[in-house]
Design a protein around this motif. Structure first.
Motif, PDB file in Angstrom:
ATOM      1  N   CYS A  99     -20.889  36.255 -82.463  1.00 36.92           N
ATOM      2  CA  CYS A  99     -20.173  36.154 -81.184  1.00 36.92           C
ATOM      3  C   CYS A  99     -19.383  34.856 -81.101  1.00 36.92           C
ATOM      4  O   CYS A  99     -18.263  34.827 -80.555  1.00 36.92           O
ATOM      5  CB  CYS A  99     -21.159  36.244 -80.020  1.00 36.92           C
ATOM      6  SG  CYS A  99     -21.935  37.863 -79.829  1.00 36.92           S
ATOM      7  N   ASP A 100     -19.936  33.785 -81.652  1.00 33.29           N
ATOM      8  CA  ASP A 100     -19.217  32.505 -81.664  1.00 33.29           C
ATOM      9  C   ASP A 100     -17.941  32.604 -82.497  1.00 33.29           C
ATOM     10  O   ASP A 100     -16.922  31.979 -82.154  1.00 33.29           O
ATOM     11  CB  ASP A 100     -20.115  31.406 -82.219  1.00 33.29           C
ATOM     12  CG  ASP A 100     -21.235  31.019 -81.261  1.00 33.29           C
ATOM     13  OD1 ASP A 100     -21.167  31.429 -80.085  1.00 33.29           O
ATOM     14  OD2 ASP A 100     -22.178  30.333 -81.689  1.00 33.29           O
ATOM     15  N   HIS A 123     -24.521  43.332 -75.830  1.00 27.49           N
ATOM     16  CA  HIS A 123     -24.941  41.974 -76.157  1.00 27.49           C
ATOM     17  C   HIS A 123     -23.737  41.078 -76.450  1.00 27.49           C
ATOM     18  O   HIS A 123     -23.692  39.916 -76.032  1.00 27.49           O
ATOM     19  CB  HIS A 123     -25.889  41.980 -77.362  1.00 27.49           C
ATOM     20  CG  HIS A 123     -26.286  40.614 -77.824  1.00 27.49           C
ATOM     21  ND1 HIS A 123     -25.677  39.967 -78.885  1.00 27.49           N
ATOM     22  CD2 HIS A 123     -27.207  39.739 -77.340  1.00 27.49           C
ATOM     23  CE1 HIS A 123     -26.219  38.781 -79.046  1.00 27.49           C
ATOM     24  NE2 HIS A 123     -27.149  38.611 -78.126  1.00 27.49           N
ATOM     25  N   GLN A 126     -22.030  40.249 -73.121  1.00 28.57           N
ATOM     26  CA  GLN A 126     -22.785  39.269 -72.339  1.00 28.57           C
ATOM     27  C   GLN A 126     -22.654  37.872 -72.929  1.00 28.57           C
ATOM     28  O   GLN A 126     -22.499  36.882 -72.193  1.00 28.57           O
ATOM     29  CB  GLN A 126     -24.261  39.677 -72.284  1.00 28.57           C
ATOM     30  CG  GLN A 126     -24.542  40.858 -71.362  1.00 28.57           C
ATOM     31  CD  GLN A 126     -24.166  40.538 -69.918  1.00 28.57           C
ATOM     32  OE1 GLN A 126     -23.163  41.032 -69.400  1.00 28.57           O
ATOM     33  NE2 GLN A 126     -24.952  39.700 -69.267  1.00 28.57           N
ATOM     34  N   THR A 127     -22.705  37.782 -74.254  1.00 27.48           N
ATOM     35  CA  THR A 127     -22.595  36.470 -74.895  1.00 27.48           C
ATOM     36  C   THR A 127     -21.217  35.865 -74.669  1.00 27.48           C
ATOM     37  O   THR A 127     -21.086  34.662 -74.379  1.00 27.48           O
ATOM     38  CB  THR A 127     -22.885  36.590 -76.398  1.00 27.48           C
ATOM     39  OG1 THR A 127     -24.170  37.184 -76.592  1.00 27.48           O
ATOM     40  CG2 THR A 127     -22.861  35.219 -77.063  1.00 27.48           C
ATOM     41  N   LYS A 129     -19.278  36.471 -72.172  1.00 22.89           N
ATOM     42  CA  LYS A 129     -19.220  36.056 -70.758  1.00 22.89           C
ATOM     43  C   LYS A 129     -19.867  34.692 -70.582  1.00 22.89           C
ATOM     44  O   LYS A 129     -19.361  33.828 -69.860  1.00 22.89           O
ATOM     45  CB  LYS A 129     -19.919  37.089 -69.879  1.00 22.89           C
ATOM     46  CG  LYS A 129     -19.122  38.352 -69.628  1.00 22.89           C
ATOM     47  CD  LYS A 129     -19.894  39.300 -68.718  1.00 22.89           C
ATOM     48  CE  LYS A 129     -19.112  40.570 -68.435  1.00 22.89           C
ATOM     49  NZ  LYS A 129     -19.875  41.499 -67.554  1.00 22.89           N
ATOM     50  N   GLU A 130     -21.014  34.488 -71.246  1.00 23.12           N
ATOM     51  CA  GLU A 130     -21.724  33.211 -71.152  1.00 23.12           C
ATOM     52  C   GLU A 130     -20.892  32.074 -71.731  1.00 23.12           C
ATOM     53  O   GLU A 130     -21.069  30.909 -71.352  1.00 23.12           O
ATOM     54  CB  GLU A 130     -23.067  33.306 -71.883  1.00 23.12           C
ATOM     55  CG  GLU A 130     -24.068  34.212 -71.187  1.00 23.12           C
ATOM     56  CD  GLU A 130     -25.294  34.509 -72.052  1.00 23.12           C
ATOM     57  OE1 GLU A 130     -25.389  33.920 -73.158  1.00 23.12           O
ATOM     58  OE2 GLU A 130     -26.133  35.320 -71.630  1.00 23.12           O
ATOM     59  N   GLU A 131     -19.969  32.423 -72.636  1.00 19.88           N
ATOM     60  CA  GLU A 131     -19.120  31.407 -73.251  1.00 19.88           C
ATOM     61  C   GLU A 131     -17.809  31.224 -72.484  1.00 19.88           C
ATOM     62  O   GLU A 131     -16.893  30.544 -72.946  1.00 19.88           O
ATOM     63  CB  GLU A 131     -18.852  31.765 -74.715  1.00 19.88           C
ATOM     64  CG  GLU A 131     -20.130  31.769 -75.538  1.00 19.88           C
ATOM     65  CD  GLU A 131     -19.882  31.860 -77.035  1.00 19.88           C
ATOM     66  OE1 GLU A 131     -18.737  31.616 -77.473  1.00 19.88           O
ATOM     67  OE2 GLU A 131     -20.837  32.160 -77.768  1.00 19.88           O
TER      68      GLU A 131
END
Length: 391
Positions: A99-100, A123, A126-127, A129-131
């Motif tokens: 995701c990174d 997943h 969501q990741t 979005k968190e970033e």
């Protein structure tokens, strides 16, 4: 399929959702991903489309060389190019590190508002979005593009339908050569089963570079269930619905065809059902041309059945004609346009089925299906196999 560098334009979809980029993650079993990239890979990779029309794919380092040769996308980036191994060490989780990598590419493209397909991995969304990314799941911007086949796609589908035609002929020949032994069809000394015919279909398709799953060889009253695959011995004087929808192993495009055959003597009811289905299919097919509404074709088919005294889905019946008239065929066996209760108009380049059927649990089922190309002024029937009921 030989890859091309012809650009794909989904900018209007991004503009309507005020998105900076469209992102897909998956493998080439995803029809949209394969259509966008023309890159066949069983491992997961990512496709990016930015609002200025730039396209990028992110693949594993091992796939880079092949992607450069095969993919229609020129900008190919690798996980190691995104320092994936260092990210794994830092995150202690390969999925988060992946995701990174996606986030790094999006950031470099200046994309913060990201559109994704509705089946996008939860997943990953969501990741991201968190970033700090805004993620919106939207209707596929590729579905409508895929519905209009270009000449190269049409050539592939014709080739697959030719293989389908050969497989159907092989299946019908097994029925023709069978004998009635106390009501059961006997082929070379053995009871003829659905499984035996499916095996012959599979072998024929493989010989022509195609494969098929869930092929229907449904006999007797069980054929009244439209999608029952069929099993066990086949009987004389009973309908056998054979529905083959093969896919090219190399180019991934589907074809589709159904025939209903019978060895022996059909009942008066079955004979009348077959004639009604044949008439309905002919009426529906003859309407096919650009600008015609799918619902008009479907209603014509329903009208033919009603005139002959048969129930239809239009009146809410659960027997008789109980499904839509057809569907688009391409990288998926069911895709746009859907020939049913829809006011969508046919366009040149659509490849659709016309497949009316009648189904009564106490009698059995009858279905006929041809694959039809919408041309500039009408249609071309891509289905060679004869329509013969009694063998």
């Amino acid at each position: 399929m030989t890859s091309t560098k012809v650009p794909i334009d989904i900018s209007k979809a991004l503009e309507s959702h005020k998105s900076d980029s469209y992102l897909m993650v998956g493998n080439s079993n995803n029809a949209d991903i394969y259509y966008a990239t023309r890159f066949f890979a069983s491992d997961e990779f990512a496709y990016f489309y930015t609002k200025d029309g730039a396209e990028t794919i992110l693949v594993s380092d091992m796939e880079k060389g092949r992607a450069e040769i095969e993919s229609r996308v020129s900008d190919i980036r690798t996980l190691q190019g995104c320092d994936y191994r260092s990210k794994v060490k830092e995150r202690k989780d390969p999925a988060l590190a992946y995701c990174d990598c996606l986030a790094e590419i999006l950031q470099k493209e200046g994309a913060r508002r990201v559109a994704v397909p509705r089946n996008f991995p939860y997943h990953v969304a969501q990741t991201l979005k968190e970033e700090g990314f805004s993620i919106e799941a939207i209707k596929s911007p590729f579905a409508q593009l895929r519905s209009r086949k270009d000449p190269s796609e049409i050539a592939i589908i014709k080739k697959v339908q030719d293989a389908c035609n050969k497989a159907m002929k092989a299946a019908a020949e097994m029925v023709r050569k069978s004998e009635d032994v106390e009501g059961v069809l006997n082929y070379h000394g053995f009871a003829l089963t659905s499984e035996m015919i499916r095996k012959e279909i599979d072998i024929t398709l493989l010989e022509h570079g195609c494969e098929a799953e869930s092929t229907i060889v449904a006999g007797g009253t069980g054929s009244a269930n439209p999608h029952w695959e069929g099993t066990g011995p086949l009987r004389a004087n009973e309908p056998i619905v054979i529905d083959i929808f093969p896919r090219s192993k190399r180019e991934r495009y589907y074809a589709d065809m159904t025939r209903t055959v019978l060895k022996g003597e059909p009942s008066e009811k079955l004979a009348d059902m077959y004639e009604a289905v044949l008439a309905a299919q002919k009426a529906g097919t003859e309407m096919v041309k650009p600008g015609v509404k799918c619902s008009d074709i479907h209603n014509t088919v329903c009208d033919v059945f009603k005139e002959r005294g048969y129930d239809t889905i239009r009146e809410g019946s659960n027997v008789g004609f109980i499904h839509s008239t057809g569907h688009g065929v391409g990288l998926e066996i069911h895709e746009l346009p859907f020939v049913g209760n829809s006011d969508v108009e046919l366009e040149e380049g659509n490849v659709i089925t016309i497949e009316p059927g009648l189904y009564y649990p106490d009698v059995g089922g009858i279905r006929l299906e041809d694959l039809v190309l919408v041309t500039s002024d009408g249609f071309e029937n891509l289905t060679e196999m004869e329509k013969k009921f009694v063998y």
